[in-house]
Design an enzyme around this catalytic site. Structure first.
Site, PDB file in Angstrom:
ATOM      1  N   TYR A  30       0.687  -1.288   0.157  1.00  0.00           N
ATOM      2  CA  TYR A  30      -0.084  -0.022   0.046  1.00  0.00           C
ATOM      3  C   TYR A  30       0.977   1.157  -0.107  1.00  0.00           C
ATOM      4  CZ  TYR A  30       0.809   1.143   4.922  1.00  0.00           C
ATOM      5  OH  TYR A  30       1.505   1.412   6.189  1.00  0.00           O
ATOM      6  N   LYS A 145       6.404  -1.853   2.358  1.00  0.00           N
ATOM      7  CA  LYS A 145       5.051  -1.114   2.900  1.00  0.00           C
ATOM      8  C   LYS A 145       4.069  -2.099   2.705  1.00  0.00           C
ATOM      9  CE  LYS A 145       3.108   3.397   3.232  1.00  0.00           C
ATOM     10  NZ  LYS A 145       3.595   3.785   4.453  1.00  0.00           N
ATOM     11  N   GLU A 177      12.753   3.430  13.923  1.00  0.00           N
ATOM     12  CA  GLU A 177      11.916   4.349  13.442  1.00  0.00           C
ATOM     13  C   GLU A 177      10.663   4.555  14.282  1.00  0.00           C
ATOM     14  OE1 GLU A 177      10.394   3.173   9.808  1.00  0.00           O
ATOM     15  OE2 GLU A 177      10.137   0.968  10.107  1.00  0.00           O
ATOM     16  N   LEU A 201      11.247   1.548   7.218  1.00  0.00           N
ATOM     17  CA  LEU A 201      10.655   2.053   5.795  1.00  0.00           C
ATOM     18  C   LEU A 201      11.512   3.095   5.306  1.00  0.00           C
ATOM     19  CD1 LEU A 201       7.984   1.339   3.980  1.00  0.00           C
ATOM     20  CD2 LEU A 201       7.043   3.481   5.004  1.00  0.00           C
TER      21      LEU A 201
END
Length: 286
Positions: A30, A145, A177, A201
């Protein structure tokens, strides 16, 4: 109005098979793109990441970039608001049975929808937000993702229950993160951020912040960062496509630096806004 497998239709009329592999296995990729004044921001970068991620899970991209752009703009045009958050995903489709191996000759599911974009207000940006920390218990392909978001759901719920905006994650003593953001650290006037690898990511905003820092001569290091460095930081920021640049002024109940939004956070946010305004005046072209 949303887009589903070739049709624009009201959300209440959209139907996806109970056997869709996105529902059964999280088997899909996505993206979320911010839209300002009906212009998608850095869309090519988002589509490039989509292509990379689809290739990584061996899922053929169902559309060319031009086709994606046409469909995304079609969804944007059908919304009643100008500033939007556009979500789109591709799953491996539905084989009408639950079986782990890839189905053969099954068309992918393509879904695109939009919501009103709710960027942080000037007041929130001026005050900053609070965060908690947690061990990073996600899988080892955080660079994808994917639709496998249960860890993020749990971490963001923990942050919400603590009255915080984000959860900062550590793995084996090092910063990775945020649950739904990248995290930048400032110490003694130097900006630092973890390098891209399989544990974080590769954020679109992450890339832009690095570009802006380099263009404007701000000291920046891309390197591993220890948990101790994070807790001793002068400034922490969370960055994402919808949150832009947002200062974290408290971590686990302790102030970050002096507990106020720092000068480099303010500087970077100003650079980001200037860049965004320039791009939007050019019609969204990056």
């Amino acid at each position: 109005m949303l887009y589903l497998n070739g049709d624009y239709l009201p959300a209440a009329e959209a139907r996806i098979s109970a056997f869709d592999r996105g529902c059964l296995f999280g088997d899909g990729i996505y993206e979320v793109v911010p839209v300002y004044s009906r212009h998608p921001f850095r869309l090519d970068e988002h589509l490039g990441r989509l292509e990379t991620n689809l290739s990584a899970i061996q899922l053929p991209n169902p559309h060319t970039r031009d086709e994606w752009r046409e469909r995304i703009l079609g969804v944007i045009a059908r919304q009643p608001f100008d500033d939007q958050s556009v979500y789109f995903h591709v799953t491996r489709g539905s084989a009408n049975e639950r079986d782990f191996p890839f189905p053969v000759d099954v068309p992918p599911t393509v879904l695109i929808f939009a919501a009103e974009l709710k960027s942080p207000s000037p007041e929130i940006k001026a005050q900053g937000v609070r965060a908690i920390s947690h061990a990073d218990f996600r899988w080892l392909r955080c660079d994808l993702k994917s639709l496998n978001l249960l860890p993020t759901v749990l971490l963001r719920e923990a942050a919400k229950r603590a009255g915080c905006a984000e959860c900062v994650m550590f793995r084996d003593g090092f910063l990775t993160e945020g649950a739904a953001s990248n995290v930048f650290v400032v110490k003694d006037g130097v900006i630092a951020v973890p390098p891209k690898n399989h544990l974080i990511l590769p954020g679109i905003t992450y890339d832009l912040i690095i570009e802006l820092a380099q263009q404007h001569g701000l000291p920046l290091q891309v390197r591993t960062i220890t948990e101790a460095e994070v807790r001793a930081a002068d400034e922490l920021w969370m960055t994402s496509s919808t949150k832009e640049v947002l200062a974290l002024v408290e971590l686990d109940g302790q102030p970050v630096g002096d507990g106020k939004v720092g000068p480099l956070a303010q500087r970077m946010d100003a650079l980001y806004q200037d860049y965004k305004d320039t791009v939007m005046r050019a019609g969204g072209a990056c």
